[in-house]
Design an enzyme around this catalytic site. Sequence first.
Site, PDB file in Angstrom:
ATOM      1  N   ARG A  82       0.853  -1.185   0.000  1.00  0.00           N
ATOM      2  CA  ARG A  82       0.000   0.000   0.000  1.00  0.00           C
ATOM      3  C   ARG A  82       0.892   1.239   0.000  1.00  0.00           C
ATOM      4  O   ARG A  82       1.646   1.450   0.949  1.00  0.00           O
ATOM      5  CB  ARG A  82      -0.903  -0.008   1.239  1.00  0.00           C
ATOM      6  CG  ARG A  82      -1.733   1.252   1.403  1.00  0.00           C
ATOM      7  CD  ARG A  82      -2.664   1.159   2.632  1.00  0.00           C
ATOM      8  NE  ARG A  82      -3.477   2.350   2.754  1.00  0.00           N
ATOM      9  CZ  ARG A  82      -3.296   3.293   3.691  1.00  0.00           C
ATOM     10  NH1 ARG A  82      -2.340   3.177   4.591  1.00  0.00           N
ATOM     11  NH2 ARG A  82      -4.079   4.346   3.726  1.00  0.00           N
ATOM     12  N   HIS A 126      -2.618  10.976   0.596  1.00  0.00           N
ATOM     13  CA  HIS A 126      -2.123  10.773   1.957  1.00  0.00           C
ATOM     14  C   HIS A 126      -1.494  12.101   2.387  1.00  0.00           C
ATOM     15  O   HIS A 126      -0.302  12.196   2.648  1.00  0.00           O
ATOM     16  CB  HIS A 126      -1.141   9.607   1.994  1.00  0.00           C
ATOM     17  CG  HIS A 126      -0.951   9.002   3.363  1.00  0.00           C
ATOM     18  ND1 HIS A 126      -1.105   7.656   3.622  1.00  0.00           N
ATOM     19  CD2 HIS A 126      -0.605   9.554   4.550  1.00  0.00           C
ATOM     20  CE1 HIS A 126      -0.847   7.418   4.902  1.00  0.00           C
ATOM     21  NE2 HIS A 126      -0.535   8.557   5.498  1.00  0.00           N
ATOM     22  N   GLU A 171      -7.355   8.686   6.009  1.00  0.00           N
ATOM     23  CA  GLU A 171      -7.646   9.385   7.271  1.00  0.00           C
ATOM     24  C   GLU A 171      -8.078  10.830   7.098  1.00  0.00           C
ATOM     25  O   GLU A 171      -7.365  11.754   7.527  1.00  0.00           O
ATOM     26  CB  GLU A 171      -6.431   9.309   8.202  1.00  0.00           C
ATOM     27  CG  GLU A 171      -5.987   7.890   8.528  1.00  0.00           C
ATOM     28  CD  GLU A 171      -4.907   7.851   9.608  1.00  0.00           C
ATOM     29  OE1 GLU A 171      -4.378   8.904   9.984  1.00  0.00           O
ATOM     30  OE2 GLU A 171      -4.600   6.738  10.077  1.00  0.00           O
ATOM     31  N   ASN A 300      -7.533   2.113   9.868  1.00  0.00           N
ATOM     32  CA  ASN A 300      -6.223   2.261  10.505  1.00  0.00           C
ATOM     33  C   ASN A 300      -6.445   2.310  12.007  1.00  0.00           C
ATOM     34  O   ASN A 300      -7.293   3.059  12.484  1.00  0.00           O
ATOM     35  CB  ASN A 300      -5.540   3.563  10.070  1.00  0.00           C
ATOM     36  CG  ASN A 300      -5.162   3.561   8.601  1.00  0.00           C
ATOM     37  OD1 ASN A 300      -5.284   2.550   7.917  1.00  0.00           O
ATOM     38  ND2 ASN A 300      -4.684   4.696   8.120  1.00  0.00           N
ATOM     39  N   TYR A 302      -4.323   2.259  15.899  1.00  0.00           N
ATOM     40  CA  TYR A 302      -3.079   2.251  16.682  1.00  0.00           C
ATOM     41  C   TYR A 302      -3.314   2.102  18.182  1.00  0.00           C
ATOM     42  O   TYR A 302      -2.619   1.371  18.862  1.00  0.00           O
ATOM     43  CB  TYR A 302      -2.278   3.534  16.420  1.00  0.00           C
ATOM     44  CG  TYR A 302      -1.700   3.562  15.023  1.00  0.00           C
ATOM     45  CD1 TYR A 302      -0.484   2.971  14.742  1.00  0.00           C
ATOM     46  CD2 TYR A 302      -2.409   4.137  13.975  1.00  0.00           C
ATOM     47  CE1 TYR A 302       0.036   2.948  13.450  1.00  0.00           C
ATOM     48  CE2 TYR A 302      -1.907   4.122  12.678  1.00  0.00           C
ATOM     49  CZ  TYR A 302      -0.680   3.524  12.428  1.00  0.00           C
ATOM     50  OH  TYR A 302      -0.186   3.485  11.153  1.00  0.00           O
ATOM     51  N   GLU A 366      -3.623   0.045   8.148  1.00  0.00           N
ATOM     52  CA  GLU A 366      -2.441   0.437   8.941  1.00  0.00           C
ATOM     53  C   GLU A 366      -2.602  -0.081  10.349  1.00  0.00           C
ATOM     54  O   GLU A 366      -3.675   0.043  10.946  1.00  0.00           O
ATOM     55  CB  GLU A 366      -2.275   1.967   9.045  1.00  0.00           C
ATOM     56  CG  GLU A 366      -1.793   2.637   7.791  1.00  0.00           C
ATOM     57  CD  GLU A 366      -1.629   4.148   7.970  1.00  0.00           C
ATOM     58  OE1 GLU A 366      -1.384   4.627   9.111  1.00  0.00           O
ATOM     59  OE2 GLU A 366      -1.771   4.855   6.961  1.00  0.00           O
TER      60      GLU A 366
END
Length: 462
Positions: A82, A126, A171, A300, A302, A366
């Site tokens: 990606r 991005h 995002e 994504n 985290y 991600e």
Amino acid sequence: MNHQAGTRLEFPDGFVWGAATAAYQIEGAPDTDGRGPSIWDTFAHTPGRVANGDTGDVAADHYRRFRTDVAMMAELGLLAYRFSVSWPRIQPGGKGPANQAGLDHYERLVDELVAHGITPVLTLYHWDLPQELEDVGGWGERDTAARFAEYAELVAARLGDRVPAWTTLNEPWCSAFLGYAAGVHAPGRTDPALSLRAAHHLLLAHGAGTEALRAALPAQAQVSITLNLCAVMPGATSPAATNAVRRIDGLGNRLFLDPLFRGHYPADVLRDTERLTDWSFVADGDLAVIATPIDLLGINYYTPTLVDSGPADPAPSPWPGCADVRFVAQPGPATAMGWAIDAQGLRTVVHRVHEEYAPVPLMITENGAAFEDELGADGGVRDHERISYLRDHLAVVHEAIESGVDLRGYFVWSLLDNFEWAYGYAKRFGIVHVDYPTQARTWKDSAHWYRRVIEENGIDIG
Ligand code: FCB
């Protein structure tokens, strides 16, 4: 289901194992082949914006080293890669005809990937908006959405025959709220009302871009958007904490998921922000464009988010209208970013999307962690904390699949250490270490581990 120590978790056949990067974070070569400046060039070159005065001017020098990097991806066994296309390489000023030299570069990259049996997964945006578009208002302007659709069409016309998977935006929450409200990302604006306009225009760009892609791509091409969804949890058991959860869930998740999958903005978010804006920038027909069907949703993830009632930190906030919401530090282990490590947050996010929106297949686009990685005397990087992080999150992915979630793949963030936005090069997310002065690439232990995971299509727990 709880997995016992010693358990082996097999992933389904066809599960997509990948790694992710983004153009500005790895490419360097800001003036090569006719590239124009982006908002991140401007931001990074503004003193005080990025830690240590770092910029993406050289980064991981991937623009020049892409062939050896792709060979390394093949050695890792990646099934998919990606990456993002830098808009100002394709349209240096954000509009007009394509810069062929820019398209040539991405065509060479894509051909190299395909030649190595690696599926290219292409993100159009991005975060590197052409500076000229920012100069006339950036994402605060409706016209930027139309410009994005034109850019999407140019890239699709050149690469549509060999890239099977397309993502419009990465995002949009970060673009809108870190960029236009908190000012910690480019373009560094701190205007809460403007950030809400930006969020709408980003979503509109996604919808218009999706329509443009559909028109230009073969029927089987897959179109998606990637969202950074929050696992929001109350920091206390009180009605005020519950309300804080609703507010952050509203701006972080539902502001994006509702228009994309239900064709309307969440009423409570419109109400909560009415002192900032009347939302009159939403024109008739916009929501139908935003809700243009997509084929897959990228997530994504985290770290989880813990909130309670205020007062908020006095610094400009990425949460417009939330001065009464306080972010609570989560106890326990954290990464070098200070982000709490909690794989259950990924579980919350995936199940929530599956159960409440059940939209389309999901992909983890991600997931990863920064740690204080050091090259050891033996030339290796012993990043066992990263291996644990990845393993725990992959166990959650496996569990989600077992419980019926259509989750098709996983992309580790990131292939290489890179320019971590406002943190510069201080934070290392790669499974491959980059020695910036020499640009030497060294596999961390996590890269060796990930290679085996891909080869065996499974992980060992415990
Ligand atoms: C995400 C970004 C990515 C990287 C990781 C750590 O928000 O999409 O570029 O910076 O965080």
